[in-house]
Every structure is written in structure tokens, then in C-alpha cells.
Scaffold this active site. Structure first.
Site, short mmCIF file in Angstrom:
data_model
loop_
_atom_site.label_atom_id
_atom_site.label_comp_id
_atom_site.label_asym_id
_atom_site.label_seq_id
_atom_site.Cartn_x
_atom_site.Cartn_y
_atom_site.Cartn_z
N LYS A 12 86.75 -18.09 -41.52
CA LYS A 12 86.14 -17.72 -40.27
C LYS A 12 84.79 -16.91 -40.73
CE LYS A 12 90.35 -17.47 -37.98
NZ LYS A 12 91.61 -16.43 -37.12
N TYR A 52 91.71 -24.22 -30.22
CA TYR A 52 92.64 -23.18 -30.12
C TYR A 52 93.19 -23.14 -28.81
CZ TYR A 52 91.61 -20.19 -34.09
OH TYR A 52 91.46 -19.33 -35.17
N ASN A 115 90.06 -11.94 -39.10
CA ASN A 115 91.01 -11.93 -40.08
C ASN A 115 90.61 -13.05 -41.29
OD1 ASN A 115 91.78 -14.18 -38.75
ND2 ASN A 115 93.75 -13.45 -38.12
N HIS A 118 91.89 -19.22 -41.15
CA HIS A 118 92.98 -19.81 -40.65
C HIS A 118 93.63 -20.80 -41.30
CE1 HIS A 118 94.60 -22.25 -37.15
NE2 HIS A 118 94.57 -23.35 -37.92
N GLU A 129 94.90 -30.70 -36.85
CA GLU A 129 93.92 -29.85 -37.00
C GLU A 129 92.94 -30.82 -38.06
OE1 GLU A 129 95.92 -25.84 -35.90
OE2 GLU A 129 95.30 -25.90 -37.89
P1 IDP Z 1 97.59 -17.12 -36.88
O1 IDP Z 1 95.85 -17.24 -37.14
O2 IDP Z 1 98.13 -16.09 -38.13
O3 IDP Z 1 98.26 -18.38 -37.21
P2 IDP Z 1 97.72 -16.92 -34.28
O4 IDP Z 1 99.07 -16.32 -33.60
O5 IDP Z 1 98.23 -18.61 -34.13
O6 IDP Z 1 97.82 -16.24 -35.74
O7 IDP Z 1 96.75 -16.48 -33.50
C1 IDP Z 1 95.52 -17.12 -33.82
C2 IDP Z 1 94.26 -16.20 -34.06
O8 IDP Z 1 94.16 -15.43 -32.78
C3 IDP Z 1 94.51 -15.19 -34.84
O9 IDP Z 1 94.20 -15.60 -36.37
C4 IDP Z 1 93.86 -14.07 -34.79
O10 IDP Z 1 92.46 -14.15 -35.00
C5 IDP Z 1 93.66 -13.99 -33.06
N1 IDP Z 1 94.89 -13.16 -32.59
C6 IDP Z 1 96.18 -13.36 -32.48
N2 IDP Z 1 96.84 -12.60 -31.79
C7 IDP Z 1 95.75 -11.40 -31.50
C8 IDP Z 1 95.79 -10.33 -30.79
O11 IDP Z 1 96.92 -9.87 -30.18
N3 IDP Z 1 94.55 -9.90 -30.50
C9 IDP Z 1 93.50 -10.49 -30.71
N4 IDP Z 1 93.34 -11.55 -31.47
C10 IDP Z 1 94.63 -12.14 -31.76
MG MG Z 2 98.10 -19.99 -35.74
#
Ligand code: IDP
Ligand code: MG
Length: 136
Positions: A12, A52, A115, A118, A129
Site C-alpha cells: 500500500k 474494495y 497497514n 493487502h 483480485e
Molecule cells: P484486511 O486488509 O486485513 O483483509 P479488511 O477487513 O478486509 O482487512 O479491511 C480492508 C482494509 O480496510 C484494511 O486493510 C484496513 O486498511 C481498512 N480498515 C478495516 N477496518 C477499518 C476500520 O475500522 N477503520 C479504518 N480502516 C479500516
Molecule cells: Mg480484506
């Protein structure tokens, strides 16, 4: 029995911006995930929204799409035994503060939104994807 899979990984914007591409790629390689294809791209907000769209009902959807399109990213096809779950394990929990030691998100993640990586979460999504970034 062998279970060779492919999964989609994204480095990212926060990690690309901090020059972490090679460090993160090395972690995949050390963990027996081969990088079959890789490209650095900068997607539009509309493309991020399409990628997304499973999250479209979430309160963070708009910020998430703005963020993924805010700078260059690296999209990769990773291949190996149980690549989908192995990649998720190497990445660590979504929120870096909950991620296990030595995971990518623990090492490099800044916050739940920044973070660093992905990874596809299922075989169906891995196929979708990979097609999204690498077909046609
Ligand atoms: P993942 O990336 O671990 O699969 P997902 O639940 O699929 O997590 O969420 C996609 C992305 O959305 C996450 O990597 C994160 O960057 C963002 N995200 C998830 N939950 C939150 C939140 O509660 N607040 C802000 N961003 C979030
Ligand atoms: Mg995810």
C-alpha cells in the site's frame, strides 16, 4: 497433499512511500511465496472503489478508497503452498497493534488504515483480485 495456490498482494501507499518494497518482497520470498508477477501502479479513486466494493457499506469505505489511490502501490501475484492463508499469516492482523511479532503489519504498519499490505482472504477473492489487476 500439495495445495499450490496463488493470491493477490498489494504493498500500500504508506509502505511504497517509505521505500519498503524490497524488504516486504524479501519477507514473502523467505516464507516460500514466489512472486510470479509484480507491477508498480497508481490507481484512480474509481478503480479503488471498484477493487474494495465488498466494503462499500462500511463507514471507512470512502477513506479507504481515497487512501489506496493516494500514491503508487505495488500489486503482486504470490504463489506457493497454501499461499492465501500463508500470506494472511505473514501479513498479521488488520490493526498493526494487534498483529503478531515479526508480521509485516507489526514490523511496518502505522495504523489500521495505513497497514502497509493487502492480501486476498479466500480462493474466490484471490481469483477475482488477480484478474482485477492482471487480466487483459
Ligand atoms: P484486511 O486488509 O486485513 O483483509 P479488511 O477487513 O478486509 O482487512 O479491511 C480492508 C482494509 O480496510 C484494511 O486493510 C484496513 O486498511 C481498512 N480498515 C478495516 N477496518 C477499518 C476500520 O475500522 N477503520 C479504518 N480502516 C479500516
Ligand atoms: Mg480484506
Amino acid at each position: 497433499m500439495s495445495n499450490k495456490e496463488q493470491t493477490l498482494s498489494i504493498i500500500k501507499p504508506d509502505a511504497v512511500e517509505r521505500d519498503l518494497i524490497e524488504e516486504i518482497k524479501n519477507i514473502f520470498i523467505q516464507n516460500k511465496l514466489a512472486i510470479k508477477d509484480s507491477k508498480k501502479i497508481h490507481i484512480s479513486k474509481d478503480e479503488a472503489a471498484d477493487f474494495y466494493k465488498v466494503h462499500q457499506s462500511k463507514p471507512f469505505y470512502n477513506d479507504l478508497c481515497s487512501y489506496l489511490s493516494s500514491g503508487p502501490i505495488v500489486v503482486m501475484i504470490l504463489e506457493g503452498e497454501n499461499a492465501i492463508s500463508l500470506n494472511r499469516k505473514i501479513m498479521g492482523a488488520t490493526d498493526p497493534k494487534n498483529a503478531d511479532e515479526n508480521t509485516i503489519r507489526k514490523l511496518y504498519g502505522i495504523s489500521i488504515d495505513k497497514n502497509s499490505v493487502h492480501g486476498s482472504d479466500s480462493q474466490t477473492n484471490a481469483k477475482k483480485e488477480i484478474d482485477f489487476f492482471f487480466k487483459n
